[in-house]
Motif scaffolding. Structure first.
Motif, PDB file in Angstrom:
ATOM      1  N   ASP A 106      82.336  47.755  11.715  1.00  0.00           N
ATOM      2  CA  ASP A 106      82.137  46.339  11.380  1.00  0.00           C
ATOM      3  C   ASP A 106      80.985  45.710  12.146  1.00  0.00           C
ATOM      4  O   ASP A 106      80.529  44.625  11.810  1.00  0.00           O
ATOM      5  CB  ASP A 106      83.411  45.546  11.663  1.00  0.00           C
ATOM      6  N   GLY A 107      80.536  46.379  13.196  1.00  0.00           N
ATOM      7  CA  GLY A 107      79.457  45.850  14.000  1.00  0.00           C
ATOM      8  C   GLY A 107      78.833  46.949  14.828  1.00  0.00           C
ATOM      9  O   GLY A 107      79.344  48.063  14.904  1.00  0.00           O
ATOM     10  N   LEU A 108      77.703  46.622  15.454  1.00  0.00           N
ATOM     11  CA  LEU A 108      76.973  47.600  16.237  1.00  0.00           C
ATOM     12  C   LEU A 108      76.541  46.980  17.562  1.00  0.00           C
ATOM     13  O   LEU A 108      75.961  45.900  17.582  1.00  0.00           O
ATOM     14  CB  LEU A 108      75.747  48.080  15.459  1.00  0.00           C
ATOM     15  N   LEU A 117      64.758  45.727  11.755  1.00  0.00           N
ATOM     16  CA  LEU A 117      65.413  46.262  10.567  1.00  0.00           C
ATOM     17  C   LEU A 117      66.923  46.305  10.762  1.00  0.00           C
ATOM     18  O   LEU A 117      67.682  45.887   9.883  1.00  0.00           O
ATOM     19  CB  LEU A 117      64.890  47.665  10.257  1.00  0.00           C
ATOM     20  N   ALA A 118      67.366  46.786  11.917  1.00  0.00           N
ATOM     21  CA  ALA A 118      68.806  46.883  12.184  1.00  0.00           C
ATOM     22  C   ALA A 118      69.450  45.505  12.199  1.00  0.00           C
ATOM     23  O   ALA A 118      70.538  45.311  11.641  1.00  0.00           O
ATOM     24  CB  ALA A 118      69.051  47.611  13.503  1.00  0.00           C
ATOM     25  N   LEU A 141      70.696  54.396  13.468  1.00  0.00           N
ATOM     26  CA  LEU A 141      71.050  52.972  13.394  1.00  0.00           C
ATOM     27  C   LEU A 141      71.776  52.646  12.092  1.00  0.00           C
ATOM     28  O   LEU A 141      72.801  51.965  12.106  1.00  0.00           O
ATOM     29  CB  LEU A 141      69.792  52.109  13.532  1.00  0.00           C
ATOM     30  N   VAL A 142      71.256  53.141  10.981  1.00  0.00           N
ATOM     31  CA  VAL A 142      71.870  52.867   9.679  1.00  0.00           C
ATOM     32  C   VAL A 142      73.269  53.481   9.608  1.00  0.00           C
ATOM     33  O   VAL A 142      74.222  52.835   9.161  1.00  0.00           O
ATOM     34  CB  VAL A 142      70.963  53.362   8.532  1.00  0.00           C
ATOM     35  N   ALA A 143      73.409  54.716  10.081  1.00  0.00           N
ATOM     36  CA  ALA A 143      74.719  55.374  10.060  1.00  0.00           C
ATOM     37  C   ALA A 143      75.716  54.640  10.953  1.00  0.00           C
ATOM     38  O   ALA A 143      76.882  54.458  10.576  1.00  0.00           O
ATOM     39  CB  ALA A 143      74.585  56.829  10.507  1.00  0.00           C
ATOM     40  N   ALA A 144      75.276  54.186  12.124  1.00  0.00           N
ATOM     41  CA  ALA A 144      76.171  53.471  13.037  1.00  0.00           C
ATOM     42  C   ALA A 144      76.601  52.136  12.438  1.00  0.00           C
ATOM     43  O   ALA A 144      77.759  51.727  12.572  1.00  0.00           O
ATOM     44  CB  ALA A 144      75.487  53.263  14.390  1.00  0.00           C
ATOM     45  N   ARG A 194      68.408  42.762  10.667  1.00  0.00           N
ATOM     46  CA  ARG A 194      68.412  42.218   9.305  1.00  0.00           C
ATOM     47  C   ARG A 194      69.413  42.945   8.410  1.00  0.00           C
ATOM     48  O   ARG A 194      70.072  42.327   7.576  1.00  0.00           O
ATOM     49  CB  ARG A 194      67.012  42.279   8.705  1.00  0.00           C
ATOM     50  N   GLU A 195      69.521  44.262   8.570  1.00  0.00           N
ATOM     51  CA  GLU A 195      70.476  45.025   7.776  1.00  0.00           C
ATOM     52  C   GLU A 195      71.904  44.613   8.130  1.00  0.00           C
ATOM     53  O   GLU A 195      72.753  44.478   7.259  1.00  0.00           O
ATOM     54  CB  GLU A 195      70.266  46.530   8.002  1.00  0.00           C
ATOM     55  N   ALA A 196      72.154  44.397   9.408  1.00  0.00           N
ATOM     56  CA  ALA A 196      73.484  43.932   9.824  1.00  0.00           C
ATOM     57  C   ALA A 196      73.792  42.587   9.175  1.00  0.00           C
ATOM     58  O   ALA A 196      74.893  42.381   8.658  1.00  0.00           O
ATOM     59  CB  ALA A 196      73.554  43.829  11.348  1.00  0.00           C
ATOM     60  N   ALA A 197      72.840  41.676   9.182  1.00  0.00           N
ATOM     61  CA  ALA A 197      73.051  40.365   8.563  1.00  0.00           C
ATOM     62  C   ALA A 197      73.297  40.502   7.061  1.00  0.00           C
ATOM     63  O   ALA A 197      74.171  39.837   6.510  1.00  0.00           O
ATOM     64  CB  ALA A 197      71.844  39.463   8.828  1.00  0.00           C
ATOM     65  N   ARG A 198      72.543  41.388   6.420  1.00  0.00           N
ATOM     66  CA  ARG A 198      72.708  41.606   4.977  1.00  0.00           C
ATOM     67  C   ARG A 198      74.111  42.126   4.660  1.00  0.00           C
ATOM     68  O   ARG A 198      74.712  41.753   3.657  1.00  0.00           O
ATOM     69  CB  ARG A 198      71.656  42.593   4.472  1.00  0.00           C
ATOM     70  N   LEU A 199      74.636  42.964   5.544  1.00  0.00           N
ATOM     71  CA  LEU A 199      75.972  43.534   5.351  1.00  0.00           C
ATOM     72  C   LEU A 199      77.076  42.641   5.912  1.00  0.00           C
ATOM     73  O   LEU A 199      78.236  43.015   5.913  1.00  0.00           O
ATOM     74  CB  LEU A 199      76.043  44.917   6.009  1.00  0.00           C
TER      75      LEU A 199
END
Length: 101
Positions: free
Chosen positions: A33-35, A55-56, A25-28, A58-63
């Protein structure tokens, strides 16, 4: 917006697969620009799997990236509903005619 990665999870989203799936998930997320997550083949999900999805998101939102679940298996949909998390993810949930029986 640029490119989206589509990640298809075929294994159960359980504690037994959590570390490998977290890395996927983190690598993708890092690679585009999105997942878009396809969870249509997930047969089992436990609290570790739910934590990975949160987690994914929230991490997407953080990025400042977009993460969406584009396909839900029945068990994923039921678990998100049971835990009242469908609104948190905000993705459309499609119920096929086959599942309505």
């Amino acid at each position: 917006m640029g490119s989206n990665n589509r990640l298809v999870i075929v294994e159960d989203m359980t504690i037994y697969n959590a570390l490998d799936q977290k890395n996927q998930l983190v690598a993708a997320l890092d690679a585009a620009d999105g997942l878009e997550l396809d969870l249509s083949q997930v047969a089992e999900i436990d609290s570790a799997g739910l934590q990975l999805l949160i987690l994914a998101k929230r991490e997407a939102a953080r990025l400042d990236k977009q993460m969406s679940i584009v396909a839900h298996s029945p068990v994923v949909r039921q678990t998100l509903d049971f835990c009242n998390l469908a609104a948190f993810f905000g993705d459309p949930v499609v119920i096929t005619a086959y599942e309505q029986h």
